[in-house]
Design a protein around this motif. Structure first.
Motif, PDB file in Angstrom:
ATOM      1  N   ARG A   1      -6.570  -1.356  -7.024  1.00 46.28           N
ATOM      2  CA  ARG A   1      -6.836   0.183  -7.633  1.00 46.28           C
ATOM      3  C   ARG A   1      -7.329   0.369  -8.894  1.00 46.28           C
ATOM      4  O   ARG A   1      -7.313   1.696  -9.331  1.00 46.28           O
TER       5      ARG A   1
ATOM      6  N   GLU B   1      -2.167  -5.031  -5.136  1.00 49.24           N
ATOM      7  CA  GLU B   1      -2.929  -3.820  -4.615  1.00 49.24           C
ATOM      8  C   GLU B   1      -3.105  -2.751  -5.736  1.00 49.24           C
ATOM      9  O   GLU B   1      -4.200  -2.206  -5.673  1.00 49.24           O
ATOM     10  N   LEU B   2      -2.129  -2.696  -6.642  1.00 54.37           N
ATOM     11  CA  LEU B   2      -2.337  -1.969  -7.850  1.00 54.37           C
ATOM     12  C   LEU B   2      -3.578  -2.447  -8.841  1.00 54.37           C
ATOM     13  O   LEU B   2      -4.306  -1.817  -9.277  1.00 54.37           O
TER      14      LEU B   2
ATOM     15  N   LEU C   1       2.216  -6.124  -4.170  1.00 56.16           N
ATOM     16  CA  LEU C   1       2.084  -4.617  -4.861  1.00 56.16           C
ATOM     17  C   LEU C   1       1.126  -4.875  -6.075  1.00 56.16           C
ATOM     18  O   LEU C   1       0.278  -3.860  -6.355  1.00 56.16           O
ATOM     19  N   ARG C   2       1.731  -5.808  -6.673  1.00 61.28           N
ATOM     20  CA  ARG C   2       0.925  -6.004  -7.927  1.00 61.28           C
ATOM     21  C   ARG C   2      -0.620  -6.147  -7.626  1.00 61.28           C
ATOM     22  O   ARG C   2      -1.524  -5.706  -8.327  1.00 61.28           O
TER      23      ARG C   2
ATOM     24  N   ALA D   1      -5.239  -0.081 -11.758  1.00 64.32           N
ATOM     25  CA  ALA D   1      -4.150  -0.006 -12.303  1.00 64.32           C
ATOM     26  C   ALA D   1      -4.110  -0.645 -13.707  1.00 64.32           C
ATOM     27  O   ALA D   1      -3.707  -0.175 -14.634  1.00 64.32           O
TER      28      ALA D   1
ATOM     29  N   SER E   1       0.836  -1.172  -0.038  1.00 60.41           N
ATOM     30  CA  SER E   1      -0.152  -0.213   0.085  1.00 60.41           C
ATOM     31  C   SER E   1       0.809   1.303  -0.086  1.00 60.41           C
ATOM     32  O   SER E   1       0.494   2.392  -0.680  1.00 60.41           O
TER      33      SER E   1
ATOM     34  N   ALA F   1       2.385   1.567  -3.380  1.00 62.50           N
ATOM     35  CA  ALA F   1       1.244   2.050  -4.523  1.00 62.50           C
ATOM     36  C   ALA F   1       1.027   3.375  -4.336  1.00 62.50           C
ATOM     37  O   ALA F   1       0.772   4.134  -5.263  1.00 62.50           O
TER      38      ALA F   1
ATOM     39  N   GLU G   1       1.471   6.257  -7.195  1.00 65.60           N
ATOM     40  CA  GLU G   1       0.560   7.396  -7.584  1.00 65.60           C
ATOM     41  C   GLU G   1       0.933   8.719  -7.397  1.00 65.60           C
ATOM     42  O   GLU G   1       0.546   9.772  -8.179  1.00 65.60           O
TER      43      GLU G   1
END
Length: 571
Positions: A214, A210-211, A207-208, A216, A63, A66, A70
């Motif tokens: 979101r 999480e993105l 991370l992937r 992404a 998080s 990420a 951003e």
């Protein structure tokens, strides 16, 4: 040094089941001895990986990263100067780029072993900011758990620190914004055997996710982090972490990429040079990762600078061979220095009264700091005693590296000495079987006595007899190319050791090689003869002896022959 063979216990029912599932009798017994009860446990598909949700604080780190992506914030990766640290740094750098960070927003920094030492120290933080400017986030890989002062310095400068590490925590934790460590205080139930490179790979997977959450990218369009698995495999094998099923999957998948020609151009070039074009990358094995590639990457951090190692790992087709050649040259220098230091160390043993000592502490004014660990390891193998080897630093201190034997926790011993003799050890850290430390320049004799005292209090004399765990005997007809192929299809490593068999042999003939440094022999059992070689052994074998050995294929002038690689002779 006394040596005795102990046959590994195994569950006969599990071995019978494995044999019914298609494994040969010897391999079924070997796997059962490693607590494998069914063929499904040997599956190395990525679907079998423990999910990143099992790694405490990985989602929190994801998080934060990420958010940084951003906001257009910068991230500086700080790694260690060994192979695990180099591969972890490369995986972090490439992974962040794959997941959307712009090139100018990601950098990497490796401390110089000689002048900066290990970990995120205040000196490293200042050197990093001087080189790149002040990053928004420092992301440590394969280090950071002991970096209390370094994290404090980063906080003072307004830099947030995310620690990713796998080393055991000390008395105090650094005041980092986030700590991801399967062996940390919150690590219960986590995949605790991950190397440093494995921890950062898991953070990137988180991370992937999480993105993706979101928006992404869609699931079918997400970046393929599997591109990094060859580096994950190398770092995992190089750091000698236990190869539980999770790590075996990571290593097997990394080898699959390399063998198919989809691996790092730098690793492929390094492998090709090391084998002098005699073996294609499709033949690369776990042993090649540990004994061919890892030493060449490590050599950069030991006697030069790990920057060249990471540059090779990051290289494209255009400059991979040139960078690999530089690493090959550095490794040649390393081997020459190491050979000289080992000879000096072994010569000094004649005055050490080994039979009446529980430990050995060695030092020489001309030794290289980056190689003392290799010397300690070789002397430990020769004497089966805990060994610490020291080399002088430029500021008059002594920097040492130690290796222990099963049953003696080396880091605990250093902690006891630090308590008993405050100020003697200036810095230390490590594990049960390996540790590093720095002591006062005038403290060698005091440390030698203290180490002997602590070791003597924490080890029983019978542990000084080396126990070699073997997987039983092979019938002559089982010693075959077929068994070699079957064994080579499995990922072996620390705590999941490759099969080591033991038979009584008659020695038909034996010939010294390279001036007596090695021994080549023809051995016989049940009337069948086999070629054998015993590296780093110069003493002639008796006419009949029990030998522990591995199966190997010897290639010479285009001809392949089966040979036994002798590991030990029972005494």
């Amino acid at each position: 040094m006394k040596t005795r063979f102990i046959t590994r216990h195994y569950d006969p029912a599990a071995a019978a089941r494995l044999q019914s599932e298609g494994f040969s009798r010897p391999l079924a017994q070997v796997l059962a001895g490693r607590r494998i009860v069914g063929k499904s446990e040997m599956d190395t598909g990525l679907a079998g990986l423990i999910p990143p949700t099992a790694l405490p604080h990985a989602a929190e780190a994801a998080s934060m990263l990420a958010d940084a992506l951003e906001k257009g914030e910068s991230v500086a990766v700080v790694g260690d100067y060994d192979c695990d640290g180099a591969t972890a740094s490369t995986v972090a750098y490439q992974g962040l780029r794959l997941l959307g960070f712009r090139p100018e927003k990601v950098s990497w920094f490796i401390p110089d072993r000689m002048s900066m030492g290990y970990g995120l120290s205040p000196v490293v933080v200042d050197a990093l900011t001087e080189k790149y400017g002040r990053p928004d986030i420092i992301l440590t890989v394969d280090n950071g758990m002991g970096s209390v002062e370094g994290v404090a310095r980063a906080n003072q400068l307004g830099i947030r620190v995310i620690v990713t590490d796998h080393h055991l925590p000390g008395e105090y934790l650094p005041a980092a914004a986030c700590i991801v460590n399967p062996n940390g205080p919150d690590g219960a139930g986590a995949p605790g055997n991950l190397a440093g490179v494995g921890v950062i790979f898991y953070v990137l997977i988180a991370l992937r996710a999480e993105l993706r959450a979101r928006g992404a990218f869609a699931a079918g369009q997400q970046p393929k982090l599997s591109k990094l698995l060859d580096l994950v495999a190398l770092g995992t094998v190089a750091d000698v972490v236990p190869l539980d099923r999770n790590n075996r999957i990571l290593v097997a998948q990394g080898l699959k990429r390399l063998r198919s020609g989809r691996g790092s151009a730098g690793l492929t070039a390094l492998y090709t040079l090391a084998n002098q074009n005699k073996r294609d990358i499709s033949q690369i094995s776990v042993r090649d990762l540990g004994f061919t590639l890892a030493p060449r990457i490590n050599a950069a951090g030991r006697i030069a600078n790990m920057e060249i190692g990471i540059q090779c790992l990051l290289a494209g087709e255009a400059n991979a061979t040139e960078l690999a050649s530089q690493l090959e040259d550095i490794n040649d220098q390393r081997k020459a220095l190491e050979r000289s230091m080992q000879e000096e160390a072994l010569d000094s043993l004649s005055d050490a009264d080994i039979e009446h000592r529980m430990s050995l502490v060695l030092s020489h004014p001309d030794w290289h700091q980056g190689l003392v660990g290799l010397v300690a390891s070789r002397v430990k193998e020769r004497t089966h005693r805990p060994v610490i080897a020291f080399a002088p630093t430029k500021n008059g201190l002594l920097r040492g590296s130690g290796r222990s034997i099963p049953g003696l926790h080396l880091r605990y011993c250093l902690s006891r000495i630090d308590t008993m003799f405050p100020g003697l050890i200036l810095r230390y850290g490590g594990h049960a079987l390996a540790a590093g430390l720095t002591i006062r320049g005038d403290g060698l004799e005091q440390f030698r006595d203290a180490f002997e005292k602590v070791v003597s209090e924490n080890i029983s004399p019978e542990l000084l007899t080396e126990d070699i765990v073997v997987d039983g005997a092979l019938a002559p007809e089982e010693i075959s190319f077929g068994l070699i192929r079957e064994i080579d299809s499995v990922v072996w490593g620390q705590s999941f050791e490759a099969p080591l068999f033991a038979n009584e042999f008659d020695i038909v003939r034996q010939t010294p090689l390279r001036g007596g440094e090695h021994l080549k022999a023809t051995v016989s059992t049940a009337g069948q003869h086999f070629d054998a070689i015993f590296f780093r052994h110069s003493t002639p074998l008796p006419g009949r002896v029990k030998l522990a050995y591995r199966l190997d294929v010897n290639e010479w002038m285009g001809r392949k022959s089966l040979q036994l690689m002798i590991e030990n002779a029972e005494e």
